[in-house]
Design an enzyme around this catalytic site. Structure first.
Site, PDB file in Angstrom:
ATOM      1  N   LYS A  22       0.835  -1.215   0.000  1.00 48.61           N
ATOM      2  CA  LYS A  22       0.000   0.000   0.000  1.00 48.61           C
ATOM      3  C   LYS A  22       0.864   1.257   0.000  1.00 48.61           C
ATOM      4  O   LYS A  22       0.648   2.166  -0.811  1.00 48.61           O
ATOM      5  CB  LYS A  22      -0.896   0.001   1.244  1.00 48.61           C
ATOM      6  CG  LYS A  22      -1.514   1.360   1.560  1.00 48.61           C
ATOM      7  CD  LYS A  22      -2.248   1.328   2.894  1.00 48.61           C
ATOM      8  CE  LYS A  22      -2.627   2.692   3.368  1.00 48.61           C
ATOM      9  NZ  LYS A  22      -1.494   3.482   3.876  1.00 48.61           N
ATOM     10  N   ASN A  23       1.852   1.311   0.892  1.00 49.52           N
ATOM     11  CA  ASN A  23       2.608   2.561   1.020  1.00 49.52           C
ATOM     12  C   ASN A  23       3.527   2.823  -0.172  1.00 49.52           C
ATOM     13  O   ASN A  23       4.011   3.937  -0.347  1.00 49.52           O
ATOM     14  CB  ASN A  23       3.393   2.587   2.334  1.00 49.52           C
ATOM     15  CG  ASN A  23       2.478   2.844   3.525  1.00 49.52           C
ATOM     16  OD1 ASN A  23       1.305   3.160   3.354  1.00 49.52           O
ATOM     17  ND2 ASN A  23       3.019   2.705   4.728  1.00 49.52           N
ATOM     18  N   CYS A 116      -5.496   8.445   8.453  1.00 49.57           N
ATOM     19  CA  CYS A 116      -5.786   7.995   9.816  1.00 49.57           C
ATOM     20  C   CYS A 116      -5.388   9.043  10.842  1.00 49.57           C
ATOM     21  O   CYS A 116      -4.379   9.726  10.685  1.00 49.57           O
ATOM     22  CB  CYS A 116      -4.992   6.720  10.112  1.00 49.57           C
ATOM     23  SG  CYS A 116      -5.569   5.298   9.203  1.00 49.57           S
ATOM     24  N   ARG A 121      -0.027  15.060  12.469  1.00 49.51           N
ATOM     25  CA  ARG A 121       0.738  14.541  11.315  1.00 49.51           C
ATOM     26  C   ARG A 121       1.050  15.716  10.391  1.00 49.51           C
ATOM     27  O   ARG A 121       0.426  15.884   9.345  1.00 49.51           O
ATOM     28  CB  ARG A 121      -0.058  13.456  10.585  1.00 49.51           C
ATOM     29  CG  ARG A 121      -0.335  12.254  11.447  1.00 49.51           C
ATOM     30  CD  ARG A 121      -1.060  11.167  10.683  1.00 49.51           C
ATOM     31  NE  ARG A 121      -0.157  10.377   9.855  1.00 49.51           N
ATOM     32  CZ  ARG A 121      -0.559   9.369   9.083  1.00 49.51           C
ATOM     33  NH1 ARG A 121      -1.829   9.050   9.033  1.00 49.51           N
ATOM     34  NH2 ARG A 121       0.308   8.687   8.350  1.00 49.51           N
ATOM     35  N   ASP A 306       3.726   0.942  12.095  1.00 50.05           N
ATOM     36  CA  ASP A 306       2.520   0.338  11.515  1.00 50.05           C
ATOM     37  C   ASP A 306       2.290  -1.099  11.985  1.00 50.05           C
ATOM     38  O   ASP A 306       1.226  -1.661  11.736  1.00 50.05           O
ATOM     39  CB  ASP A 306       2.615   0.333   9.975  1.00 50.05           C
ATOM     40  CG  ASP A 306       2.389   1.717   9.397  1.00 50.05           C
ATOM     41  OD1 ASP A 306       1.917   2.605  10.127  1.00 50.05           O
ATOM     42  OD2 ASP A 306       2.695   1.913   8.203  1.00 50.05           O
ATOM     43  N   ARG A 398      -9.208   0.279   3.518  1.00 52.85           N
ATOM     44  CA  ARG A 398      -8.270   1.209   2.883  1.00 52.85           C
ATOM     45  C   ARG A 398      -6.930   0.541   2.614  1.00 52.85           C
ATOM     46  O   ARG A 398      -6.193   0.963   1.712  1.00 52.85           O
ATOM     47  CB  ARG A 398      -8.013   2.406   3.818  1.00 52.85           C
ATOM     48  CG  ARG A 398      -9.070   3.478   3.775  1.00 52.85           C
ATOM     49  CD  ARG A 398      -8.600   4.688   4.535  1.00 52.85           C
ATOM     50  NE  ARG A 398      -7.202   4.939   4.207  1.00 52.85           N
ATOM     51  CZ  ARG A 398      -6.322   5.464   5.020  1.00 52.85           C
ATOM     52  NH1 ARG A 398      -6.651   5.818   6.231  1.00 52.85           N
ATOM     53  NH2 ARG A 398      -5.088   5.651   4.636  1.00 52.85           N
TER      54      ARG A 398
HETATM   55  C1  UD1 Z   1       4.303   6.925   6.364  1.00 53.66           C
HETATM   56  C2  UD1 Z   1       3.363   5.771   6.133  1.00 53.66           C
HETATM   57  C3  UD1 Z   1       2.666   5.375   7.429  1.00 53.66           C
HETATM   58  C4  UD1 Z   1       3.684   5.151   8.539  1.00 53.66           C
HETATM   59  C5  UD1 Z   1       4.645   6.334   8.659  1.00 53.66           C
HETATM   60  C6  UD1 Z   1       5.775   6.089   9.639  1.00 53.66           C
HETATM   61  C7  UD1 Z   1       2.658   6.149   3.864  1.00 53.66           C
HETATM   62  C8  UD1 Z   1       1.562   6.538   2.924  1.00 53.66           C
HETATM   63  N1  UD1 Z   1       2.376   6.166   5.165  1.00 53.66           N
HETATM   64  O1  UD1 Z   1       3.503   8.018   6.753  1.00 53.66           O
HETATM   65  O2  UD1 Z   1       1.936   4.179   7.182  1.00 53.66           O
HETATM   66  O3  UD1 Z   1       2.987   4.986   9.765  1.00 53.66           O
HETATM   67  O4  UD1 Z   1       5.252   6.602   7.373  1.00 53.66           O
HETATM   68  O5  UD1 Z   1       6.507   4.976   9.257  1.00 53.66           O
HETATM   69  O6  UD1 Z   1       3.736   5.776   3.450  1.00 53.66           O
HETATM   70  N2  UD1 Z   1       6.745  14.531  10.450  1.00 53.66           N
HETATM   71  C9  UD1 Z   1       6.909  15.874  10.674  1.00 53.66           C
HETATM   72  N3  UD1 Z   1       6.811  16.743   9.612  1.00 53.66           N
HETATM   73  C10 UD1 Z   1       6.550  16.320   8.352  1.00 53.66           C
HETATM   74  C11 UD1 Z   1       6.393  14.939   8.127  1.00 53.66           C
HETATM   75  C12 UD1 Z   1       6.490  14.060   9.197  1.00 53.66           C
HETATM   76  O7  UD1 Z   1       7.141  16.292  11.798  1.00 53.66           O
HETATM   77  O8  UD1 Z   1       6.489  17.154   7.449  1.00 53.66           O
HETATM   78  C13 UD1 Z   1       6.841  13.575  11.573  1.00 53.66           C
HETATM   79  C14 UD1 Z   1       5.531  12.819  11.818  1.00 53.66           C
HETATM   80  O9  UD1 Z   1       4.662  13.535  12.672  1.00 53.66           O
HETATM   81  C15 UD1 Z   1       6.018  11.532  12.428  1.00 53.66           C
HETATM   82  C16 UD1 Z   1       7.371  11.310  11.748  1.00 53.66           C
HETATM   83  O10 UD1 Z   1       7.754  12.566  11.192  1.00 53.66           O
HETATM   84  O11 UD1 Z   1       6.243  11.667  13.812  1.00 53.66           O
HETATM   85  C17 UD1 Z   1       7.363  10.280  10.649  1.00 53.66           C
HETATM   86  O12 UD1 Z   1       6.314  10.566   9.739  1.00 53.66           O
HETATM   87  P1  UD1 Z   1       6.380  10.185   8.203  1.00 53.66           P
HETATM   88  O13 UD1 Z   1       7.464   9.190   7.979  1.00 53.66           O
HETATM   89  O14 UD1 Z   1       6.391  11.423   7.405  1.00 53.66           O
HETATM   90  O15 UD1 Z   1       4.972   9.502   8.002  1.00 53.66           O
HETATM   91  P2  UD1 Z   1       4.120   9.477   6.691  1.00 53.66           P
HETATM   92  O16 UD1 Z   1       5.012   9.568   5.496  1.00 53.66           O
HETATM   93  O17 UD1 Z   1       2.977  10.412   6.763  1.00 53.66           O
END
Ligand code: UD1
Length: 420
Positions: A22-23, A116, A121, A306, A398
């Site tokens: 999915k990701n 979610c 986030r 996850d 999803r």
């Molecule tokens: C992706 C995955 C999700 C997984 C997560 C962490 C997808 C579509 N989703 O989500 O399933 O749970 O990685 O492995 O691939 N952060 C910031 N600023 C930003 C972006 C992130 O502070 O601009 C923080 C987030 O709050 C979190 C951490 O960085 O604490 C990691 O988040 P991130 O790796 O970005 O998660 P996603 O890419 O949204």
């Protein structure tokens, strides 16, 4: 309202095959916008996030044909049009349209992403990277407008303050057609990032270092068509391995890349889970006398956030006291209250999950509050004595391809009822 009904307590047996990640696919589909020719994706999972992305792509002017797990995308008709509402808000990964539209047109107006609720986030790192490459950002209601005012994005050095999967992929998407070289430092190292880079490189991009914490991208002018096989979903694989250990009497899980799951498997081994790992499958035996363990999530290759929720029901079968600390999403604890409803000895103490086993769960009406919490409740329902009724199952659909059919094939008494 759709519901999942499970009559638990039945031992499961047989084989299950893991679908494409999915990701990965939620990034691969928007990435095709950057192509100047047709792109074919194989191994695309049948999940509602994919259906939403296809709808968005068609709305933007792409031609998309789906035949089973194969998706043929012709992005040549994609228009640079505002995408403020609707499906965009239904999934977190809609943020990849920022990177791909900006990379192709130097312009993107896209609604804020949904997904979610795991606590805060933010997408500040994505936006900082785009700004560093020359994009200007303005907010228009709940939409974000990014524009380079007709200029090409410029490659530059970008240091990620936090390791972020989304920000790393989005920066790659913006950089592949930018002018010059982009260097991402403190990049995330998840296998899905390598998968996206592989697709783009096979289209003619110059990306080096995906899978390490320094990724270098040399911008190119043209990206041709290609055919790409999506990697197996390591989170779905981990979910079925945990399920097999909790309620299985011999389950073979196919299409698993062990090297994507090393930290997860190491924890299971610490618990005493007996399994046989082969080249692309894992056989999980019937378990007894498992030991409670402490889990701490961290970016890849650490224990995946996850997988902490899907593993929780298995932890509840173990002897002793253990804990889970999620360092990525501290508020990712919504499954705990639902498991308590099913009789589990588990609680959250300042965002730390503490459990005491072994537990015999009892079926109950519960609510899937997010995708992976939903997976945890399905496993808990299969373990429990009696009937479990799960609401909010749209979250589960999803991300888990054909979950009902896959579990029925293993012998589970599970069904999906109701309308969307
Ligand atoms: C992706 C995955 C999700 C997984 C997560 C962490 C997808 C579509 N989703 O989500 O399933 O749970 O990685 O492995 O691939 N952060 C910031 N600023 C930003 C972006 C992130 O502070 O601009 C923080 C987030 O709050 C979190 C951490 O960085 O604490 C990691 O988040 P991130 O790796 O970005 O998660 P996603 O890419 O949204």
């Amino acid at each position: 309202m759709k519901k999942i009904i499970i009559n638990g307590g039945r031992p499961l047996k047989g084989e299950v095959t893991i679908s494409g990640a999915k990701n990965s696919v939620v990034a691969l589909i928007p990435a095709t916008i950057l192509a100047d020719e047709i792109v074919t994706l194989d191994g695309v999972p049948d999940i509602s996030d994919v259906a939403s992305l296809i709808d968005i792509m068609i709305l933007m002017g792409a031609k998309v044909e789906r035949d089973g797990e194969t998706l043929v995308i012709d992005p040549r008709g994609v228009q640079d049009m505002p995408m403020p509402f609707g499906k965009i808000n239904s999934l977190r990964a809609s943020y990849y349209f920022y990177g791909s539209l900006l990379g192709r047109y130097g312009q993107a107006t896209v609604g804020l992403p949904g997904g979610c609720d795991l606590g805060p986030r933010p997408i500040d790192l994505h936006l900082k990277a785009f700004e560093a490459m020359g994009a200007k950002m303005t907010m228009d209601g709940s939409s974000m407008n990014l524009s380079t005012n007709g200029e090409r994005l410029r490659g530059t050095a970008i240091y990620m303050d936090t390791v972020s999967v989304g920000a790393t992929i989005n920066t790659i998407l913006a950089a592949v057609k930018a002018e010059g070289r982009t260097v991402i430092e403190n990049a995330a190292r998840e296998p899905e990032i390598i998968d996206v880079a592989t697709l783009l490189n096979n289209m003619g991009a110059h990306i080096r270092g995906a899978g390490t914490d320094i990724i270098t991208i040399e911008g190119v002018d043209y990206l041709h068509g290609t055919r790409h096989q999506v990697i197996p979903d390591r989170i779905e694989a981990g979910t079925y391995i945990a399920l097999a250990a909790a309620v299985g009497e011999g389950i073979q899980i196919n299409n698993v890349l062990y090297e994507h799951l090393e930290s997860f498997i190491a924890k299971l081994e610490e618990m005493g889970v007996r399994m046989t790992i082969s080249e692309d499958s894992v056989f999980v035996e019937k378990q007894e006398n498992l030991k409670a363990v402490h889990i701490k999530t961290s970016p890849y290759p650490g224990f995946a956030t996850d997988l902490q929720q899907p593993l929780t029901p298995l932890l509840l079968t173990a002897n002793g006291k253990g804990s889970i600390v999620d360092t990525i999403y501290q508020k990712r604890v919504n499954h705990v209250a639902e498991l308590m409803r099913m009789g589990a000895t588990i609680e959250t103490v300042s965002d730390r999950i503490v459990y005491q086993g072994p537990n015999q769960l009892t079926g109950a009406p519960v609510k899937a509050t997010d995708l992976r919490a939903g997976a945890a409740l399905v496993i808990a329902g299969l373990m429990a004595q009696g009937k479990t009724e799960i609401t909010n199952v749209e979250f589960i659909l999803r991300g888990y391809s054909h979950i009902i059919e896959k579990l029925q094939q293993l012998g589970a008494d599970i069904k999906l009822i109701g309308e969307a």
